[in-house]
Design a protein around this motif. Structure first.
Motif, PDB file in Angstrom:
ATOM      1  N   PHE A 345       0.855  -1.196   0.000  1.00  0.00           N
ATOM      2  CA  PHE A 345       0.000   0.000   0.000  1.00  0.00           C
ATOM      3  C   PHE A 345       0.887   1.241   0.000  1.00  0.00           C
ATOM      4  CE2 PHE A 345       0.273   1.666   4.391  1.00  0.00           C
ATOM      5  CZ  PHE A 345       0.772   0.570   5.088  1.00  0.00           C
ATOM      6  N   ARG A 346       0.301   2.363  -0.345  1.00  0.00           N
ATOM      7  CA  ARG A 346       1.086   3.596  -0.415  1.00  0.00           C
ATOM      8  C   ARG A 346       0.573   4.623   0.588  1.00  0.00           C
ATOM      9  NH1 ARG A 346       1.462   5.666  -6.504  1.00  0.00           N
ATOM     10  NH2 ARG A 346       2.866   7.191  -5.542  1.00  0.00           N
ATOM     11  N   MET A 347       1.487   5.462   1.080  1.00  0.00           N
ATOM     12  CA  MET A 347       1.064   6.590   1.905  1.00  0.00           C
ATOM     13  C   MET A 347       1.276   7.870   1.103  1.00  0.00           C
ATOM     14  SD  MET A 347       4.173   6.660   4.732  1.00  0.00           S
ATOM     15  CE  MET A 347       3.740   8.233   5.502  1.00  0.00           C
ATOM     16  N   GLN A 348       0.309   8.771   1.210  1.00  0.00           N
ATOM     17  CA  GLN A 348       0.480  10.094   0.596  1.00  0.00           C
ATOM     18  C   GLN A 348       1.281  10.914   1.573  1.00  0.00           C
ATOM     19  OE1 GLN A 348      -3.716  10.830   0.102  1.00  0.00           O
ATOM     20  NE2 GLN A 348      -3.519  10.894  -2.123  1.00  0.00           N
ATOM     21  N   ARG A 349       2.492  11.251   1.187  1.00  0.00           N
ATOM     22  CA  ARG A 349       3.421  11.901   2.098  1.00  0.00           C
ATOM     23  C   ARG A 349       2.820  13.146   2.779  1.00  0.00           C
ATOM     24  NH1 ARG A 349       5.590  13.675   5.295  1.00  0.00           N
ATOM     25  NH2 ARG A 349       7.767  14.100   5.789  1.00  0.00           N
TER      26      ARG A 349
END
Ligand SMILES: *Cc1c(COP(=O)(O)O)cnc(C)c1O
Length: 452
Positions: A345-349
């Protein structure tokens, strides 16, 4: 690639944990049935203290390691030892392996080989990729995807990816097509099927060969169809970190009458074992042997159970973290089956008050099996590509003017961003739904703590 390994030791779980108490009391608090904890409380019941800061861990149990081989493999190995030949051609173990493989991936022609990299190289050679021919593929994959292309003096061209599928974006593929393009390699990253319908349309329109790199996609399905049966070639890996294994090994298959009959000789020094005769083509030795085939044939019997479980667990994790502000779950088409070689999964910085390293550290402290990213940089950002130094510091196709490719100028911004913001979660078949629930709890807890 340690998806199926863990170095953690056992740890007892208390009967009613502080976290469970806090969770229950915060639910009661929200329902207005419990007075707020008095001012002496060390932490808010709504935002439990991170394990990183001395709080209770969200993941209390350890995942049991899967038992990956045993009696069935031993039985096949014993049968193999009673044979008087351990050579692959018409060997009983190899024959059984091919028969079982065809049940998982129904293709007419199959060549077992020594690795996934070998499977890819055989496919590329059988597809007729030659000097200067361009092959469009993903920059976020194992380098084995393109090794064969480069050895055949072809030119890997990297196209950008879908932001949450981590697979080739068909529009980006189309933008990379030139008169030199000969093939597309669709890498089903993590076992998540590529948009094969769109890629097939592009391939047909431009007369390209479609090769499926299914090394991470054992047992996956595209709109219900077995992975590997939609492209012209299917390539699988049996390397130790993959869903099923014989230590090292691979399989390449094809249903296409133009290419299928070529697979055997391109994995066997160019020698055609059906027709015999003199060498008419040039290839290396990528043969599998009977000991590997024995183990691989037994492993195939475990596949459905492994993939069924992983698909369920991965989808469950998505369900439980969906909608959290700033987090992008692993995007899988609802009609596809993804075997989650790992979950990504990705995190929006900008959505968080911390960077990825801190986020991952906090998750690990909660007891979740996570790590930052996958490969460190897109393939073409590695020195061997940037310097075009594949063959003793040289790259003949470039020196001879068969390509003008300059990898130092090649741009795939989404791929870069994926590798910089992605968080990898271990999923394996010995994990339980409760365990994945606690991993989701850890992600929710850490995300809430750091949300901007
Ligand atoms: C593992 C892998 C390969 C290479 O397989 P080996 O058996 O390690 O040579 C190729 N492509 C992908 C996507 C892989 O994950």
């Amino acid at each position: 690639m340690r998806t199926n390994e863990s170095s953690q030791s056992a740890q007892p779980a208390s009967a009613v944990s502080r976290r469970e108490f806090l969770a229950a009391s915060s639910a009661a608090l929200l329902a207005g049935t419990l007075a707020p904890i008095s001012s002496g409380a060390v932490e808010s019941p709504i935002a439990p203290k991170l394990a990183l800061n001395g709080g209770e861990k969200a993941v209390k149990q350890l995942s049991k390691l899967p038992i990956r081989w045993g009696e069935p493999e031993r039985e096949r190995l014993n049968a193999m030892l009673d044979q008087d030949s351990l050579f692959y051609w018409k060997g009983p173990q190899t024959t059984l392996l091919i028969e079982r493989f065809k049940k998982v991936c129904p293709v007419k022609y199959v060549m077992p080989c020594s690795s996934g990299t070998a499977a890819m190289h055989i496919a590329v050679a059988a597809a007729g990729i030659g000097p200067g021919d361009e092959v469009i593929t993903s920059p976020v994959t194992d380098i084995g995807t393109v090794i064969g292309v480069i050895y055949q003096q072809g030119v890997p061209v990297f196209a950008d990816l879908g932001a949450s599928t981590y697979n080739l974006d068909p529009a980006a593929v189309e933008r990379r097509i030139t008169p030199r393009t000969k093939a597309i390699i669709a890498v089903h990253l993590c076992g998540n099927p590529c948009d094969l319908r769109a890629l097939k349309v592009i391939a047909a329109k431009h007369g390209l060969v479609l090769i499926e790199d299914a090394a991470q996609a054992w047992g996956a399905k595209y709109r219900g169809q077995p992975i590997g049966t939609i492209g012209h070639f299917a390539c699988f890996s049996l390397q130790n970190s993959k869903h099923i294994t014989c230590g090292d090994g691979g399989l390449v298959g094809s249903n296409d009458e133009r290419f299928g009959p070529l697979l055997q000789k391109f994995g066997d020094k160019g020698f055609d074992r059906v027709k015999g005769g003199l060498f008419e083509s040039f290839a290396t030795n990528y043969r599998m042997s009977e000991p590997q085939a024995a183990v691989a044939a037994a492993q195939l019997e475990r596949l459905e159970g492994i993939i069924n479980k992983r698909a369920r667990l991965g989808n469950l994790l998505t369900e439980k973290i969906a909608g959290l502000p700033g987090l992008l779950p692993h995007q899988v088409h609802p009609e596809d089956r993804c075997g989650y070689w790992f979950y990504f999964f990705r995190m929006q910085r900008s959505a968080f008050r911390c960077d990825r390293a801190e986020f991952v550290k906090a998750l690990a402290a909660e007891g979740a099996e996570v790590s930052a990213g996958y490969i460190p940089v897109p393939l073409h950002r590695n020195p061997v590509f940037m310097k075009h130094s594949f063959f003793e510091g040289r790259w003949p196709v470039r020196e001879f003017g068969l390509t003008t490719m300059d990898y130092s100028k090649h741009q795939t911004p989404e791929a870069e961003a994926i590798l910089q913001t992605g968080i990898r979660v271990t999923i394996h078949e010995a994990m339980t739904e409760d365990y994945i629930g606690s991993v989701a709890e850890a992600i929710r807890k850490v995300a809430r703590h750091y949300v901007a």
